[in-house]
Design an enzyme around this catalytic site. Structure first.
Site, PDB file in Angstrom:
ATOM      1  N   PHE A 110       0.946  -1.135   0.320  1.00 44.15           N
ATOM      2  CA  PHE A 110      -0.147   0.062   0.228  1.00 44.15           C
ATOM      3  C   PHE A 110       0.847   1.325   0.063  1.00 44.15           C
ATOM      4  CE2 PHE A 110       1.186   0.630   4.108  1.00 44.15           C
ATOM      5  CZ  PHE A 110       0.784   1.356   4.667  1.00 44.15           C
ATOM      6  N   LYS A 111       2.246   1.643   0.195  1.00 46.80           N
ATOM      7  CA  LYS A 111       3.087   2.199   0.700  1.00 46.80           C
ATOM      8  C   LYS A 111       3.121   2.826  -0.796  1.00 46.80           C
ATOM      9  CE  LYS A 111       3.789   1.849   5.450  1.00 46.80           C
ATOM     10  NZ  LYS A 111       5.093   1.798   5.540  1.00 46.80           N
ATOM     11  N   ASP A 112       2.563   2.470  -1.731  1.00 51.31           N
ATOM     12  CA  ASP A 112       2.819   2.511  -3.599  1.00 51.31           C
ATOM     13  C   ASP A 112       2.363   3.757  -3.393  1.00 51.31           C
ATOM     14  OD1 ASP A 112       5.253   1.359  -3.539  1.00 51.31           O
ATOM     15  OD2 ASP A 112       3.879  -0.092  -4.290  1.00 51.31           O
ATOM     16  N   MET A 115       3.756   6.821  -2.199  1.00 50.62           N
ATOM     17  CA  MET A 115       5.009   7.213  -2.380  1.00 50.62           C
ATOM     18  C   MET A 115       5.368   7.502  -4.360  1.00 50.62           C
ATOM     19  SD  MET A 115       7.316   7.265  -0.227  1.00 50.62           S
ATOM     20  CE  MET A 115       6.980   5.883   1.187  1.00 50.62           C
ATOM     21  N   THR A 143       7.777   0.325   3.327  1.00 49.60           N
ATOM     22  CA  THR A 143       8.292   1.963   2.720  1.00 49.60           C
ATOM     23  C   THR A 143       9.558   2.557   2.213  1.00 49.60           C
ATOM     24  OG1 THR A 143       6.826   2.660   5.127  1.00 49.60           O
ATOM     25  CG2 THR A 143       8.347   4.278   4.091  1.00 49.60           C
TER      26      THR A 143
END
Length: 473
Positions: A110-112, A115, A143
């Site tokens: 989910f960090k994409d 980011m 992350t």
């Protein structure tokens, strides 16, 4: 829109300045002077937008200093079909629970979602100023890879990513350490995630060093990460209410369950709720490192030491000091910076602070409830979801599903934020289901690729030396 520090120091910042600043000059975290609000008519007008266009609308409420056409171009680049395989699908898994698919990006986590926008926005801001930025970040798993894949090859940015030695899955290590880009520097620290995070904060707090080395941040201490994550709460609510008649949609409440470590993802939901999105409950799911669950159940925040921070099968949540909790405390104390400073002074002196007197407000006023999930819970949840729906979930998402079940309410959809693809945690999936997930040729090549990483002790001087030697100027 201006941004101020939770501790009251420094001058207000624009969004672009906050983006490049990372940690505030007084050691606090930047927050909006006031949250923007979204009324029901505006929310309904966004229903037919694609994800990039919705991101433009939501982020446009925060990034008021970026021309709208430029912001739209940044969002279009960040959320292009070439980068994300699907536009955040919602998948029912039975029992009144629906997964919000946030792991369709390049690093399968989910960090994409935030980011990729951050990478575009940082590059844009640096081109506007003619500057360079040396990102110093800490990761407990996802992350780091998301940041490195978003920033790799960018001429004005270098990345120094700290990770705890031996505390990530083999897949997570491969995603980071296999990158050979000259602007990516992987640094494995002897210790746990909190040690890495402390080093990042110590350097950011040395203003002379920060300015001399042009340091910035991509951890969720960077406000842009939080605002970019707000978008998918709006997207998920819109998709969850698509089947309702128009008259039923206004004010229709849903709940979100969020696997939580550093309190950034759920803080974005807290912001979305404060903006007017009809969220009934924000369900915080912790693993065995359940400092946040203890806080939201008792009002006492007591971080654990590195030695007390357990290595678990949901390693991205192996965190005992949640940076973003400070932004919540700022709201809890009525946005009075001196009370935030007093709380953190008490934390330094006594190892804890106590807001038990405010405990009823956590759920009633702010909508936050919490629970803990263990390794056995993860295994049984992965099995149950697979047997019921045929969907394989990763262990962090399993934490979310397990705790979500404790807070189901009739007539209130429960949306669980997916954390990562299960392939990233193959050993736990095999333990739970007795199967090995097939890997694509691309993923097999990733795991077999040579890795490049520098190991250091938990020592600030060693980190400073690496940065001084390799930073962009």
């Amino acid at each position: 829109m201006q941004y101020i520090s939770t501790r009251g120091g420094g001058d207000p910042k624009t969004y672009s300045e906050a983006l490049l600043e990372g940690l505030a000059v007084d050691g606090g975290l930047l927050v909006p002077e006031q949250l923007p609000t979204v009324d029901a008519a505006t929310l309904e007008s966004w229903r037919d937008l694609g994800y990039a266009d919705l991101a433009t609308e939501v982020l446009g409420l925060f990034a008021t200093d970026i021309p709208r056409d430029d912001l739209a171009a940044l969002c279009a680049a960040a959320y292009s079909p070439d980068t994300f395989a699907a536009p955040v699908p919602l998948t029912p898994i039975g029992g009144g629970i629906t997964l919000v698919g946030l792991s369709e990006g390049p690093t399968l986590a989910f960090k994409d979602m935030a980011m990729q926008f951050l990478g575009q926005a940082l590059e844009y801001a640096l081109e506007c100023t003619g500057g360079v930025l040396n990102i110093v970040g800490a990761t407990s798993g996802d992350t780091g890879s998301a940041a490195e894949h978003a920033l790799r090859g960018k001429e004005r940015i270098s990345v120094f990513m700290l990770s705890p030695q031996g505390r990530m899955s083999a897949f997570q290590r491969a995603q980071m350490y296999s990158l050979q880009d000259a602007n990516v520097h992987n640094i494995a620290v002897e210790g746990v995630f909190d040690d890495c995070q402390n080093l990042v904060k110590d350097l950011a707090g040395d203003l002379d060093f920060k300015r001399a080395q042009h340091l910035g941040a991509v951890n969720s201490i960077n406000l842009a990460r939080i605002t970019a994550q707000v978008v998918y709460y709006f997207w998920a609510w819109l998709r969850a209410t698509d089947s309702l008649a128009p008259a039923e949609r206004e004010g229709f409440e849903v709940s979100f369950a969020v696997p939580s470590g550093n309190f950034g993802n759920i803080l974005s939901g807290f912001f979305a709720r404060g903006m007017g999105l009809p969220i009934r409950r924000l369900v915080l799911a912790a693993n065995e490192n359940n400092v946040l669950d203890e806080f939201f159940r008792t009002g006492v925040y007591r971080p654990r030491s590195a030695a007390q921070t357990l290595a678990t099968s949901s390693p991205s949540m192996d965190i005992s000091k949640a940076s973003n909790l400070e932004r919540f405390i700022f709201e809890l104390v009525g946005r009075e910076p001196q009370r935030v400073v007093a709380a953190w002074d008490q934390l330094t002196l006594a190892g804890a602070f106590d807001f038990a007197a405010d405990l009823p407000r956590f759920a009633d006023e702010f909508g936050i409830v919490s629970g803990t999930s263990t390794h056995d819970d993860r295994l049984s949840t992965i099995r149950a979801v697979y047997e019921q729906s045929g969907t394989v979930i990763d262990p962090h998402t399993a934490d979310g599903v397990k705790v979500a079940r404790e807070f189901l309410e009739d007539g209130v959809p429960m949306l669980v934020l997916e954390t990562a693809k299960p392939e990233k945690f193959g050993e736990t999936i095999t333990e739970a289901l007795g199967i090995e997930l097939p890997l694509s040729d691309e993923l097999k090549a990733l795991l077999a690729a040579p890795q490049r990483v520098t190991e250091i002790p938990n020592d600030e001087s060693a980190l400073r030396t690496i940065i001084e030697t390799s930073a962009l100027h």
